[in-house]
Every structure is written in C-alpha cells, then in structure tokens.
Design a protein around this motif. Structure first.
Motif, PDB file in Angstrom:
ATOM      1  N   GLY A 125       0.793  -1.224   0.000  1.00  0.00           N
ATOM      2  CA  GLY A 125       0.000   0.000   0.000  1.00  0.00           C
ATOM      3  C   GLY A 125       0.823   1.270   0.000  1.00  0.00           C
ATOM      4  N   HIS A 126       2.053   1.206  -0.468  1.00  0.00           N
ATOM      5  CA  HIS A 126       2.929   2.386  -0.453  1.00  0.00           C
ATOM      6  C   HIS A 126       2.716   3.192  -1.734  1.00  0.00           C
ATOM      7  CE1 HIS A 126       6.656   4.770  -0.323  1.00  0.00           C
ATOM      8  NE2 HIS A 126       6.661   4.504   0.969  1.00  0.00           N
ATOM      9  N   ARG A 130       4.406   2.745  -5.736  1.00  0.00           N
ATOM     10  CA  ARG A 130       3.567   2.398  -6.898  1.00  0.00           C
ATOM     11  C   ARG A 130       3.709   3.454  -7.996  1.00  0.00           C
ATOM     12  NH1 ARG A 130       1.258  -2.067  -6.885  1.00  0.00           N
ATOM     13  NH2 ARG A 130       0.835  -3.172  -4.934  1.00  0.00           N
ATOM     14  N   MET A 156      -6.642   2.007  -5.272  1.00  0.00           N
ATOM     15  CA  MET A 156      -6.144   1.912  -3.904  1.00  0.00           C
ATOM     16  C   MET A 156      -6.227   3.242  -3.163  1.00  0.00           C
ATOM     17  SD  MET A 156      -2.779  -0.528  -4.412  1.00  0.00           S
ATOM     18  CE  MET A 156      -2.414  -0.568  -2.650  1.00  0.00           C
TER      19      MET A 156
END
Length: 241
Positions: A125-126, A130, A156
């Motif tokens: 989830g960084h 991404r 996301m």
C-alpha cells in the motif's frame, strides 16, 4: 534496524516520487541554493566515512552515506551502499526503495522494476513506490502495464488527487484526451487550487480547439483563487485560436 527509515532530503524525495512529468512544468533549483546544499552533503559525507570506518557494520550509517551520495549525484557509490545493506538485510525497505530510484536515474529500468516490485511485496500500500513502478514501466514502453499500475493506484487511493493526475498525465501523453479530461476533472475536484492540474486540462481543451470550454475552466479557476497571472499563457492561447 529501523527498516522504514527514509532519510533523503526533500529534493531527492521529490525526485524519487516524481512519476509523470507534465510538459508545462519543471522543478528549478537556484544555483546558490544548490551550491550550498552540495557543500553540506560533501561535509556530511566526510563525517560519515569516518564513522563507518569505526563502525563498518552499522546499516544506519550506510543509509545516511547513500543519502549523501544521492544528493551529490554519486549514483554508483549510492548503489554500492544499498548493495551492502541488502546483502545483510534483503528486506530493508529504505534500501530497496531508494536503490530503485538510483537505478531509474541510471536507466537500469529492469533493475529498478525488480526493486520496486520487491518493495511492494513487503509494503503493497505504499503510494510513492507504486508511482515509481508506474514511472519505470512507462519509461520501458510497457503501456499496458503502466495503465494497469495507474488504475491500481487510483483504486487503492481513490481520494488522492495525485493518483488521478498521474493517470491523467499518462493518458494525455498517449493522446487519450477524453479519458484524460475525466481524470483531470477528478484531480481538480480534490485539489481545486492546483494550477498545474487546471492548465493541463485547459491545454487538452485548447488542443481540441474547444476554446470556450478552456476559457470557462480557466475563469472558474480564477474565481476559486488561482491567480490570473498563473493562467495568463493559457488565457492568451484561447484568444489566439
């Protein structure tokens, strides 16, 4: 060992996170400020080399040395430091993240992709990682994979203006103007005072010769609080065509 340490200066961090460059803008650093900063990093490097000589197994010191190397654009030295760290701690997040950045600077795109993907397996989830991966895929010419990664980013982070702007910039580059306009709208809705988003949308409208729409967009932005002078170039373009 604190795996999540991200030591780099604000300049290097911005560079690492920069994914899609919109052609209207560039980041400028004044000569005097740059010189002062470089001297600071040279001084830091001298101190760090002495400390590492006394404590060669201290990974925190190697991370700090790599930071100085990056800010002095000593890419090979930075890679060597991150290699040492990852040889000891293959899951070190800071080393993976910034080695991917350095590989990108050196156009080692396959290696940058591998490092970003390794990082994201540990921290899926960084946001910035991404973005970094999408940037690398774009530079590699992998349009479908870039699109997938940017779509994933928006899914996301649906509240992120930057996610929509990154996707919009890529779509603009691909001349997918209709869907780019949608994404610029979504970015502007989330950050209505971001002049870069506004002029990027206006630029598409001007390219499509939709001058009245471009003018309305620019005037609406002025009413929201964006200075007229910041939009003057695009207002003038509306008058010329």
């Amino acid at each position: 060992m604190r795996q999540t340490m991200f030591y780099l200066s604000s300049w290097a961090r911005c560079c690492a996170c920069l994914v899609i460059i919109i052609s209207h803008f560039s980041f400028l650093i004044s000569h005097s400020a740059s010189a002062q900063t470089r001297q600071h990093w040279r001084d830091s490097l001298e101190v760090l080399n002495a400390k590492i000589g006394r404590d060669p197994n201290n990974l925190d010191l190697h991370l700090l040395k790599a930071e100085a190397n990056i800010n002095l654009e000593q890419w090979d030295y930075a890679l060597a430091e991150y290699g040492k760290i990852l040889h000891v701690d293959e899951k070190n997040l800071a080393a993976l993240y910034f080695r991917a950045f350095v590989h990108t600077q050196q156009h080692h795109l396959d290696l940058a992709r591998v490092d970003y993907e390794s990082f994201l397996r540990l921290q899926p989830g960084h946001f910035e990682a991404r973005l970094g991966l999408a940037h690398v895929l774009q530079k590699m010419g992998r349009k479908s994979d870039t699109t997938d990664e940017l779509n994933r980013l928006v899914q996301m982070f649906p509240d992120s203006a930057d996610a929509y702007a990154a996707r919009a910039a890529f779509e603009t580059e691909q001349k997918l103007y209709d869907i780019a306009l949608y994404d610029w709208d979504e970015a502007i809705r989330r950050k209505p005072l971001n002049e870069g988003y506004v002029v990027s949308k206006a630029d598409i409208l001007i390219t499509l010769l939709r001058m009245d729409e471009a003018r309305r967009e620019l005037n609406a932005a002025i009413k929201r609080g964006i200075p007229r002078y910041a939009l003057k170039e695009w207002l003038d373009k509306c008058k010329k065509k």
